[in-house]
Design a protein around this motif. Structure first.
Motif, PDB file in Angstrom:
ATOM      1  N   UNK A  26       0.834  -1.217   0.000  1.00 49.40           N
ATOM      2  CA  UNK A  26       0.000   0.000   0.000  1.00 49.40           C
ATOM      3  C   UNK A  26       0.853   1.245   0.000  1.00 49.40           C
ATOM      4  N   UNK A  27       1.891   1.222   0.831  1.00 47.84           N
ATOM      5  CA  UNK A  27       2.849   2.324   0.740  1.00 47.84           C
ATOM      6  C   UNK A  27       4.237   1.736   0.936  1.00 47.84           C
ATOM      7  N   UNK A  28       5.200   2.383   0.349  1.00 45.68           N
ATOM      8  CA  UNK A  28       6.542   1.802   0.323  1.00 45.68           C
ATOM      9  C   UNK A  28       7.470   2.461   1.322  1.00 45.68           C
ATOM     10  N   UNK A  29       6.963   2.747   2.515  1.00 38.23           N
ATOM     11  CA  UNK A  29       7.860   3.314   3.515  1.00 38.23           C
ATOM     12  C   UNK A  29       8.881   2.233   3.873  1.00 38.23           C
ATOM     13  N   UNK A  30      10.127   2.652   4.108  1.00 36.74           N
ATOM     14  CA  UNK A  30      11.159   1.650   4.411  1.00 36.74           C
ATOM     15  C   UNK A  30      10.789   0.798   5.621  1.00 36.74           C
ATOM     16  N   UNK A  31      10.112   1.393   6.592  1.00 35.02           N
ATOM     17  CA  UNK A  31       9.757   0.626   7.787  1.00 35.02           C
ATOM     18  C   UNK A  31       8.817  -0.523   7.439  1.00 35.02           C
ATOM     19  N   UNK A  32       7.784  -0.239   6.672  1.00 31.49           N
ATOM     20  CA  UNK A  32       6.816  -1.289   6.306  1.00 31.49           C
ATOM     21  C   UNK A  32       7.469  -2.347   5.404  1.00 31.49           C
ATOM     22  N   UNK A  33       8.306  -1.893   4.495  1.00 32.30           N
ATOM     23  CA  UNK A  33       8.983  -2.859   3.619  1.00 32.30           C
ATOM     24  C   UNK A  33       9.863  -3.774   4.468  1.00 32.30           C
ATOM     25  N   UNK A  34      10.557  -3.182   5.382  1.00 33.07           N
ATOM     26  CA  UNK A  34      11.470  -3.953   6.267  1.00 33.07           C
ATOM     27  C   UNK A  34      10.685  -4.997   7.067  1.00 33.07           C
ATOM     28  N   UNK A  35       9.650  -4.541   7.768  1.00 33.60           N
ATOM     29  CA  UNK A  35       8.869  -5.472   8.592  1.00 33.60           C
ATOM     30  C   UNK A  35       8.353  -6.622   7.723  1.00 33.60           C
ATOM     31  N   UNK A  36       7.806  -6.302   6.570  1.00 36.42           N
ATOM     32  CA  UNK A  36       7.219  -7.363   5.745  1.00 36.42           C
ATOM     33  C   UNK A  36       8.304  -8.313   5.236  1.00 36.42           C
ATOM     34  N   UNK A  37       9.430  -7.771   4.811  1.00 36.95           N
ATOM     35  CA  UNK A  37      10.475  -8.643   4.263  1.00 36.95           C
ATOM     36  C   UNK A  37      11.031  -9.577   5.332  1.00 36.95           C
ATOM     37  N   UNK A  38      11.174  -9.082   6.549  1.00 35.23           N
ATOM     38  CA  UNK A  38      11.699  -9.961   7.611  1.00 35.23           C
ATOM     39  C   UNK A  38      10.665 -11.054   7.905  1.00 35.23           C
ATOM     40  N   UNK A  40       8.463 -12.241   5.899  1.00 32.71           N
ATOM     41  CA  UNK A  40       8.302 -13.134   4.739  1.00 32.71           C
ATOM     42  C   UNK A  40       9.477 -14.090   4.554  1.00 32.71           C
ATOM     43  N   UNK A  41      10.540 -13.863   5.338  1.00 34.07           N
ATOM     44  CA  UNK A  41      11.707 -14.729   5.137  1.00 34.07           C
ATOM     45  C   UNK A  41      11.450 -16.191   5.488  1.00 34.07           C
ATOM     46  N   UNK A  42      10.556 -16.457   6.421  1.00 30.17           N
ATOM     47  CA  UNK A  42      10.328 -17.868   6.757  1.00 30.17           C
ATOM     48  C   UNK A  42       8.863 -18.248   6.712  1.00 30.17           C
ATOM     49  N   UNK A  43       8.010 -17.319   6.280  1.00 32.07           N
ATOM     50  CA  UNK A  43       6.579 -17.576   6.439  1.00 32.07           C
ATOM     51  C   UNK A  43       5.832 -17.207   5.166  1.00 32.07           C
ATOM     52  N   UNK A  44       4.785 -17.963   4.853  1.00 31.59           N
ATOM     53  CA  UNK A  44       4.009 -17.741   3.633  1.00 31.59           C
ATOM     54  C   UNK A  44       3.275 -16.400   3.676  1.00 31.59           C
ATOM     55  N   UNK A  81       7.879 -17.589  14.676  1.00 31.84           N
ATOM     56  CA  UNK A  81       9.115 -18.367  14.838  1.00 31.84           C
ATOM     57  C   UNK A  81      10.372 -17.549  14.557  1.00 31.84           C
ATOM     58  N   UNK A  82      11.522 -18.175  14.706  1.00 29.75           N
ATOM     59  CA  UNK A  82      12.805 -17.509  14.480  1.00 29.75           C
ATOM     60  C   UNK A  82      12.816 -16.138  15.175  1.00 29.75           C
ATOM     61  N   UNK A  83      12.676 -16.210  16.494  1.00 29.40           N
ATOM     62  CA  UNK A  83      12.482 -14.974  17.270  1.00 29.40           C
ATOM     63  C   UNK A  83      13.670 -14.021  17.231  1.00 29.40           C
ATOM     64  N   UNK A  84      14.868 -14.548  16.888  1.00 29.13           N
ATOM     65  CA  UNK A  84      16.002 -13.628  16.803  1.00 29.13           C
ATOM     66  C   UNK A  84      15.802 -12.582  15.715  1.00 29.13           C
TER      67      UNK A  84
END
Ligand code: ADE
Length: 364
Positions: A26-38, A40-44, A81-84
């Motif tokens: 919806x918006x490409x703020x670095x914060x939202x992109x960051x949260x989503x990418x982290x 999405x690294x292990x989860x669908x 998961x992967x709480x670190x």
């Protein structure tokens, strides 16, 4: 011309017409992109959506994340998961506050130097939020490009991934770096999928895909088998004292560090051994009931669990070896308990993590 140059235009036109509508787009703020990418690294994607919405609502920016108490932070991550990953996010948020005045640096190397941010995440944030022409090569992208090139190199190898990153970097179009990276990821997620389900008839790259031409789509990518997981036997206890059940905090280091857990011991213990341990904790057991077995798979370990429900006499004794007796609902609202205990949490009438969302979604 670079070998992959021919994919750029068809891929972008396809993305323009087929990109899924997702909360982090919806918006490409670095914060939202960051949260989503982290996340999405292990989860669908489907599983991430409710976690993402809840997380950015509770912690809408770098500052709130940097200040969040640990238990609350882990609670927001419970089930992913992967709480670190989330602990590193908080470390990075603190660096962004102290060194960059709370604003993400719009520079690839500075992004890369933040805790928990590797090449993939720096490329994703850099390209999507800042338009920086750097690659974001994840498993999806490796699959798509190995197929286009009919490459049988092992994509688990760091050197193979690094070579692919260099190739992608050469063809990232100016002005559309973020769309281009997301288009590759998206194609791998919904068209060029694994396990015999590739939808080549819908693929904008079918015209130049060498694996398709050679009829070897299912043989690519080549992934060398990972090391086998260590199997650990554990015995999990539901210790019930009146309306309350026992949990305890795990050590600050190691697997599931700092989270809360149901009391558990190594090995598959018999009733007498369990009762002996319960007494050594200074508790007075009244009844014991064996529970069904359960299994949980982590990245490097598999827990094979047995369980017992033990009801306890109510005592005044305060020496309880780190056990905290709480109301079951309080656990659900306050204490982060990893999904590994999900099978036993059912006996406390609470649900954990992803199941919690799936259940709530069904109710709507
Ligand atoms: N997987 C990893 N990153 C993604 C993104 N930005 N959109 C959809 N799926 C993804």
């Amino acid at each position: 011309m670079a070998e992959l140059e021919m994919i750029v235009k068809p891929l972008l036109s396809w993305y323009d017409g087929h990109a899924r509508v997702l909360p982090w787009r919806e918006d490409h703020s670095p914060y939202r992109v960051w949260v989503s990418e982290i996340m999405l690294q292990q989860t669908r994607v489907e599983a991430v959506k409710p976690f993402f919405e809840r997380f950015v609502k509770a912690l809408p920016d770098v500052k709130t994340l940097s200040e969040c108490p640990e238990d609350r932070l882990l609670k927001l991550w419970e089930g992913l998961g992967y709480y670190n990953r989330v602990r590193n996010m908080q470390k990075a948020a603190r660096v962004i506050m102290s060194e960059y005045g709370g604003a993400f640096p719009g520079d690839y190397d500075r992004l890369l130097s933040l805790p928990g941010i590797g090449h993939y995440t720096a490329g994703a944030i850099g390209s999507i939020a800042f338009g920086i022409r750097m690659p974001a090569v994840d498993g999806n992208v490796l699959r798509v490009l190995s197929r286009v090139k009919a490459s049988r190199e092992d994509i688990m190898k760091q050197s193979v991934k690094a070579a692919m990153e260099r190739e992608v970097k050469e063809i990232i179009p100016a002005g559309r770096a973020g769309d281009f990276n997301q288009a590759l990821i998206e194609l791998g997620a919904i068209v060029c999928v694994p396990n015999g389900k590739a939808r080549c008839r819908e693929c904008p790259l079918a015209f130049c895909c060498r694996a398709k031409a050679e009829g070897i789509i299912e043989e690519i990518p080549v992934k060398k088998a990972k090391k086998e997981r260590r199997v650990e036997a554990r015995t999990v206890l539901i210790l019930r004292e009146g309306d309350r059940v026992a949990i305890r905090k795990r050590p600050a280091k190691g697997l599931l560090a700092g989270l809360y857990e149901l009391p558990n011991m190594e090995g598959h213990l018999g009733e007498e051994e369990v009762l002996g341990q319960v007494r050594r904790w200074g508790l007075a057991p009244l009844r014991i009931l064996p529970l069904a077995g359960a299994k949980h798979i982590f990245s490097h370990v598999e827990w094979q669990m047995t369980g017992y429900a033990v009801s306890l006499e109510e005592t005044e004794d305060m020496d309880r070896d780190g056990l905290i007796f709480i109301d079951a609902k309080e656990t659900e609202e306050t204490y982060p308990i990893p999904a590994a205990f999900g099978a036993y949490a059912g006996y406390m009438d609470i649900v954990l993590g992803q199941e919690k969302y799936e259940e709530r979604q069904k109710d709507v």
